[in-house]
Design an enzyme around this catalytic site. Structure first.
Site, PDB file in Angstrom:
ATOM      1  N   ARG A 150       1.118  -0.871   0.172  1.00  0.00           N
ATOM      2  CA  ARG A 150       0.203  -0.945  -0.056  1.00  0.00           C
ATOM      3  C   ARG A 150       1.067   1.063  -0.385  1.00  0.00           C
ATOM      4  O   ARG A 150       2.543   1.102   0.655  1.00  0.00           O
ATOM      5  CB  ARG A 150      -0.665  -0.237   1.115  1.00  0.00           C
ATOM      6  CG  ARG A 150      -1.638  -0.961   1.601  1.00  0.00           C
ATOM      7  CD  ARG A 150      -2.550  -0.807   2.167  1.00  0.00           C
ATOM      8  NE  ARG A 150      -3.325  -2.312   3.009  1.00  0.00           N
ATOM      9  CZ  ARG A 150      -3.277  -3.600   3.697  1.00  0.00           C
ATOM     10  NH1 ARG A 150      -1.865  -3.703   4.197  1.00  0.00           N
ATOM     11  NH2 ARG A 150      -4.225  -4.466   3.354  1.00  0.00           N
ATOM     12  N   LYS A 160      -1.652  -2.204   7.639  1.00  0.00           N
ATOM     13  CA  LYS A 160      -3.291  -2.156   7.975  1.00  0.00           C
ATOM     14  C   LYS A 160      -4.097  -3.259   8.466  1.00  0.00           C
ATOM     15  O   LYS A 160      -3.913  -3.767   9.110  1.00  0.00           O
ATOM     16  CB  LYS A 160      -4.401  -1.739   6.603  1.00  0.00           C
ATOM     17  CG  LYS A 160      -5.484  -2.108   6.273  1.00  0.00           C
ATOM     18  CD  LYS A 160      -6.936  -1.772   5.412  1.00  0.00           C
ATOM     19  CE  LYS A 160      -7.662  -1.192   5.362  1.00  0.00           C
ATOM     20  NZ  LYS A 160      -8.443  -0.903   3.801  1.00  0.00           N
ATOM     21  N   HIS A 196      -2.244   2.825  -5.686  1.00  0.00           N
ATOM     22  CA  HIS A 196      -2.890   1.912  -5.864  1.00  0.00           C
ATOM     23  C   HIS A 196      -2.727   0.256  -6.861  1.00  0.00           C
ATOM     24  O   HIS A 196      -3.662  -0.488  -6.725  1.00  0.00           O
ATOM     25  CB  HIS A 196      -3.879   2.097  -4.441  1.00  0.00           C
ATOM     26  CG  HIS A 196      -4.481   1.325  -3.752  1.00  0.00           C
ATOM     27  ND1 HIS A 196      -4.177   0.418  -2.423  1.00  0.00           N
ATOM     28  CD2 HIS A 196      -5.896   0.438  -3.644  1.00  0.00           C
ATOM     29  CE1 HIS A 196      -4.086  -0.149  -1.572  1.00  0.00           C
ATOM     30  NE2 HIS A 196      -5.522  -0.346  -2.145  1.00  0.00           N
ATOM     31  N   ARG A 249      -0.769  -2.009  -6.628  1.00  0.00           N
ATOM     32  CA  ARG A 249      -0.931  -2.989  -5.693  1.00  0.00           C
ATOM     33  C   ARG A 249      -1.953  -3.412  -6.686  1.00  0.00           C
ATOM     34  O   ARG A 249      -1.699  -4.966  -6.480  1.00  0.00           O
ATOM     35  CB  ARG A 249      -0.856  -2.020  -4.571  1.00  0.00           C
ATOM     36  CG  ARG A 249      -2.242  -3.227  -3.632  1.00  0.00           C
ATOM     37  CD  ARG A 249      -2.562  -2.702  -2.359  1.00  0.00           C
ATOM     38  NE  ARG A 249      -3.228  -4.183  -1.711  1.00  0.00           N
ATOM     39  CZ  ARG A 249      -2.826  -4.539  -0.239  1.00  0.00           C
ATOM     40  NH1 ARG A 249      -1.491  -4.563  -0.690  1.00  0.00           N
ATOM     41  NH2 ARG A 249      -3.180  -5.186  -0.079  1.00  0.00           N
ATOM     42  N   HIS A 300      -4.559  -9.172   3.030  1.00  0.00           N
ATOM     43  CA  HIS A 300      -5.707  -9.581   2.999  1.00  0.00           C
ATOM     44  C   HIS A 300      -5.616 -10.502   5.074  1.00  0.00           C
ATOM     45  O   HIS A 300      -5.261 -11.607   4.317  1.00  0.00           O
ATOM     46  CB  HIS A 300      -6.378 -10.284   1.813  1.00  0.00           C
ATOM     47  CG  HIS A 300      -5.861  -8.685   0.843  1.00  0.00           C
ATOM     48  ND1 HIS A 300      -6.512  -9.102  -0.430  1.00  0.00           N
ATOM     49  CD2 HIS A 300      -6.362  -7.339   1.270  1.00  0.00           C
ATOM     50  CE1 HIS A 300      -6.180  -7.715  -0.983  1.00  0.00           C
ATOM     51  NE2 HIS A 300      -6.523  -6.875  -0.641  1.00  0.00           N
ATOM     52  N   TYR A 324     -10.138  -9.597  -7.589  1.00  0.00           N
ATOM     53  CA  TYR A 324      -9.067  -9.796  -8.465  1.00  0.00           C
ATOM     54  C   TYR A 324      -9.370 -10.525  -9.590  1.00  0.00           C
ATOM     55  O   TYR A 324      -8.390 -10.382 -11.068  1.00  0.00           O
ATOM     56  CB  TYR A 324      -8.006  -9.631  -8.557  1.00  0.00           C
ATOM     57  CG  TYR A 324      -7.229  -8.489  -7.532  1.00  0.00           C
ATOM     58  CD1 TYR A 324      -6.448  -7.186  -7.773  1.00  0.00           C
ATOM     59  CD2 TYR A 324      -7.383  -8.359  -5.769  1.00  0.00           C
ATOM     60  CE1 TYR A 324      -6.368  -5.837  -6.872  1.00  0.00           C
ATOM     61  CE2 TYR A 324      -6.729  -7.569  -5.442  1.00  0.00           C
ATOM     62  CZ  TYR A 324      -6.450  -6.365  -5.630  1.00  0.00           C
ATOM     63  OH  TYR A 324      -6.541  -4.853  -4.545  1.00  0.00           O
TER      64      TYR A 324
END
Length: 296
Positions: free
Chosen positions: A142, A167, A232, A235, A258, A267
């Site tokens: 990120r 995150k 982003h 990413r 994640h 994705y």
């Protein structure tokens, strides 16, 4: 918190209590700033102390937001902030039931082709930005994680990048590929960074995410990429290109950090090679094709 303590006005006891509650729970500075802004907006709408609000006031506030065209992410951010404020700071959990989350349209992420990524990296203004964008794409970090990398986070022996407090306040390792290591070495030989891998204008501070956003936007425009590009996007492209290479989606989930596989699975919707490699059931209907013959 810098944005609150820097103000010349004294902080109200209610706001101070909310800040303390968020600090105890480990909320980051940006989350705290966002929550306070949402509560402040509600207070302005209310015209009196939010402690005096009733459930109907919250409903009317959301109606006003909708009338003003406030977007779903912002409305839902206000819901999260007000729920915390009333449930934790004010000890009025019954107020939370008057707030409604707004359904957000699900949009597919913008993804660059490998040629577009190459053009973007080659046109980056100097080795520092080429390395920074290389980290965003080559490790799928990120933008905040790229900005806050330290020189000590590079582990060339184990070929990993240490991401501290990403995150969700989680530490993890990102992948350090041989080509990415070369980009970082090229930057280190020129810039000789000591603490922050990508220092800002003030070398004692890291580069800002705003600087990275601006560089990506301007570089994309300079090379003729018409897509809406941000750090982003790199990413997103990292994850999509790995999926198209046949990498197991669970490994991609780990690389991205994640918590839920569902987040990574989106994705698959933009991995064009995956779609091209699938055989449509229509193509299995060869007898039907022979019977129908050529169109008249």
């Amino acid at each position: 918190m810098s944005q609150t303590t820097a103000s010349a006005k004294p902080i109200s006891p209610l706001r101070r209590r909310m800040i303390e509650d968020m600090t105890v729970r480990g909320f980051g500075e940006k989350t705290q700033s966002d929550y306070i802004r949402h509560v402040k907006n509600f207070t302005i709408f209310l015209g009196r102390s939010p402690e005096m609000a009733e459930g109907e006031d919250l409903r009317k506030f959301q109606v006003r937001q909708r009338e003003q065209g406030v977007q779903p992410p912002t409305m839902n951010g206000a819901v999260a902030a007000l729920r915390f404020f009333y449930t934790t700071t004010c000890n009025r959990p019954e107020m939370a039931r008057h707030l409604r989350l707004v359904k957000q349209p699900q949009k597919l992420p913008v993804v660059l082709t490998t040629d577009e990524v190459l053009a973007l990296l080659e046109a980056a203004p100097g080795p520092k930005y080429k390395a920074a964008l290389g980290v965003a794409y080559g490790a799928g970090l990120r933008v905040s994680e790229v900005a806050n990398l330290r020189v000590s986070d590079i582990d060339s022996d184990r070929m990993v990048l240490r991401v501290e407090q990403g995150k969700g306040r989680k530490d993890r390792n990102g992948m350090l590929s041989p080509r990415l290591r070369e980009l970082l070495q090229e930057w280190w030989l020129v810039g000789q960074p000591t603490t922050w891998l990508f220092p800002g204008r003030d070398p004692l501070l890291p580069i800002t995410t705003r600087q990275l956003y601006r560089v990506v936007r301007d570089t994309a425009a300079a090379v003729g990429i018409e897509k809406r590009v941000s750090p982003h996007t790199l990413r997103h492209s990292f994850a999509t290109h790995l999926l198209e290479q046949g990498v197991d989606i669970r490994l991609i989930q780990v690389a991205l950090g994640h918590s839920k596989l569902d987040t990574t699975a989106r994705y698959a919707h933009v991995a064009s090679k995956v779609l091209r490699d699938m055989v449509s059931p229509l193509d299995q209907l060869t007898p039907l094709t022979r019977k129908m013959g050529a169109p008249q």
